[in-house]
Design a protein around this motif. Structure first.
Motif, mmCIF file in Angstrom:
data_model
loop_
_atom_site.group_PDB
_atom_site.id
_atom_site.type_symbol
_atom_site.label_atom_id
_atom_site.label_comp_id
_atom_site.label_asym_id
_atom_site.label_seq_id
_atom_site.Cartn_x
_atom_site.Cartn_y
_atom_site.Cartn_z
ATOM 1 N N LEU A 279 0.836 -1.201 0.000
ATOM 2 C CA LEU A 279 0.000 0.000 0.000
ATOM 3 C C LEU A 279 0.874 1.257 0.000
ATOM 4 O O LEU A 279 0.617 2.202 -0.752
ATOM 5 C CB LEU A 279 -0.916 -0.004 1.230
ATOM 6 N N ILE A 280 1.912 1.255 0.833
ATOM 7 C CA ILE A 280 2.823 2.411 0.884
ATOM 8 C C ILE A 280 3.459 2.614 -0.493
ATOM 9 O O ILE A 280 3.535 3.740 -1.010
ATOM 10 C CB ILE A 280 3.911 2.190 1.968
ATOM 11 N N ASP A 281 3.873 1.516 -1.106
ATOM 12 C CA ASP A 281 4.492 1.586 -2.430
ATOM 13 C C ASP A 281 3.511 2.161 -3.464
ATOM 14 O O ASP A 281 3.878 3.018 -4.275
ATOM 15 C CB ASP A 281 4.939 0.164 -2.817
ATOM 16 N N THR A 282 2.267 1.702 -3.414
ATOM 17 C CA THR A 282 1.258 2.216 -4.360
ATOM 18 C C THR A 282 1.027 3.702 -4.132
ATOM 19 O O THR A 282 0.897 4.477 -5.085
ATOM 20 C CB THR A 282 -0.074 1.446 -4.196
ATOM 21 N N PHE A 283 0.990 4.113 -2.881
ATOM 22 C CA PHE A 283 0.810 5.541 -2.587
ATOM 23 C C PHE A 283 1.959 6.346 -3.192
ATOM 24 O O PHE A 283 1.740 7.353 -3.871
ATOM 25 C CB PHE A 283 0.744 5.779 -1.072
ATOM 26 N N GLU A 284 3.181 5.879 -2.945
ATOM 27 C CA GLU A 284 4.350 6.630 -3.432
ATOM 28 C C GLU A 284 4.364 6.703 -4.957
ATOM 29 O O GLU A 284 4.620 7.763 -5.538
ATOM 30 C CB GLU A 284 5.646 5.989 -2.909
ATOM 31 N N LYS A 285 4.067 5.597 -5.597
ATOM 32 C CA LYS A 285 4.100 5.576 -7.080
ATOM 33 C C LYS A 285 2.983 6.416 -7.674
ATOM 34 O O LYS A 285 3.179 7.105 -8.677
ATOM 35 C CB LYS A 285 4.004 4.139 -7.581
ATOM 36 N N SER A 286 1.787 6.377 -7.075
ATOM 37 C CA SER A 286 0.657 7.067 -7.703
ATOM 38 C C SER A 286 0.671 8.565 -7.428
ATOM 39 O O SER A 286 0.144 9.341 -8.221
ATOM 40 C CB SER A 286 -0.674 6.444 -7.271
#
Ligand code: UD1
Length: 345
Positions: A279-286
């Motif tokens: 989830l953290i990764d998706t937040f950072e990428k998006s």
């Protein structure tokens, strides 16, 4: 044609405000009652800005029977109730169990008690995947056995479900739909309404967005040694607008007498398990924004992994979670920026 009137308890809160928007957009007449204990009156402005309609609002506490009685008399013809008025902080419920039992159960009992007198046909209840505890298997269906609650908060959800089933079975002249939410996240894409936690957030997304904007130094990831692929916990993060839309379908089904059983239960999730680290990764990428985080010890009482099998809701309600996780993260971030622009936090 006259609009169908729906009572939304807790309607200025996070899920309540998003549901009010979708109800108004779908042509319902909404009356809100809220004691503003964990929400802000300003969400009425947000609802009005999005829909062009300001819903009727009663400031009051649903644990007070006389207040509700007066509301039903003042706003005749309410056909359905969506009940969001409840306390929901797991940790606080361990410290103050009676507050949770009193708030959540008295509210429920008062509403169910008054429904027959005022001819209210349908009751939509906000339950939680917490009723499944740590499931033996994922994804969970509505037939997955429920387990002993791990907190007073969770127990109020289990007891509430039983109270609804027993009351309807006793021949009460109404029906109910119980919605078991997985993890609601994100905000309206307009960023005019969203989640407004009191104090230091306990839930993942508000803590994450507050860290991203610099209010918090770093996000603690509670455990990376769980038996999951990356070691962090897995949840089913469901977009709050998608979730809100399910309530519109549910309450319409009740007022139009379309239910197949006196009490229907639906899981509201995406069907995808996502880990905290993912989830953290998706937040950072998006969003393109970094979230300082570190691995911290496990948090007491956390479930390792739970995600929904939403097939019943998909097929019977004709409802499906549609937003991508990336869009949901962008909406959460836009909301956090909106709070900053408004000087709220
Ligand atoms: C809990 C409740 C749920 C309730 C919801 C809203 C249980 C089992 N679950 O969900 O019923 O509806 O709160 O109040 O009772 N995390 C971090 N760092 C943080 C915060 C959270 O790593 O700073 C992790 C948690 O360990 C967890 C995940 O993020 O694995 C989600 O946590 P949270 O947002 O608090 O929701 P739940 O505990 O899943």
């Amino acid at each position: 044609m006259e609009k169908t009137r729906i009572l939304v308890t807790g309607g200025t809160g996070y899920i309540g405000s998003h549901t009010t928007v979708e109800l108004i957009n779908a042509g319902f007449d909404v009356v809100i009652i809220d004691n503003l204990s964990n929400s802000n009156i300003d969400s009425l402005d947000g609802i009005e800005a999005i829909t062009g309609v300001r819903p009727a609002f009663v400031k009051g506490d649903c644990t007070d029977f006389a207040t509700l009685e007066k509301l039903f008399a003042d706003y005749p013809g309410i056909k359905g109730i969506i009940n969001f008025a409840a306390s929901k902080a797991v940790g606080e419920s361990v410290e103050k169990p009676l507050l949770y039992y009193r708030n959540n159960l008295t509210t429920l009992i008062n509403l169910l008690d008054l429904m027959p007198r005022f001819g209210v046909k349908g009751f939509v209840f906000s339950s939680s995947c917490t009723v499944y505890g740590e499931p033996d298997e994922n994804p969970v269906t509505e037939n997955t056995p429920t387990k002993k609650a791990t907190s007073p908060y969770g127990n109020t959800k289990k007891i509430s479900e039983d109270i609804i089933v027993d009351t309807v079975a006793s021949g009460a002249p109404f029906r109910s739909i119980i919605l078991r939410y997985f993890n609601p996240v994100g905000a309206h894409p307009s960023a005019l309404i969203g989640e407004l936690p009191n104090g230091v957030p306990q839930n993942l997304i508000p803590y994450l967005t507050q860290t991203a904007i610099g209010i918090r130094k770093e996000l603690s990831v509670f455990g990376n040694d769980y038996p999951t692929p990356d070691g962090s916990c897995i949840r089913d993060f469901i977009n709050v607008v998608d979730l809100a839309k399910a309530h519109v379908v549910a309450v319409r089904r009740l007022v139009e007498d379309k239910t197949l059983e006196p009490v229907e239960v639906f899981n509201l999730g995406t069907g995808n398990g996502v880990s905290v680290l993912e989830l953290i990764d998706t937040f950072e990428k998006s969003t393109g924004v970094k979230v300082p985080h570190r691995i911290a010890p496990r948090r007491a009482g956390d479930i390792i992994q739970v995600w929904a099998d939403p097939t019943r809701a998909n097929e019977v309600l004709g409802w499906k979670a549609e937003s991508t996780l990336a869009d949901t993260m962008v909406s959460a971030w836009k909301w956090q920026q909106h709070l900053r622009e408004k000087g709220i936090m």
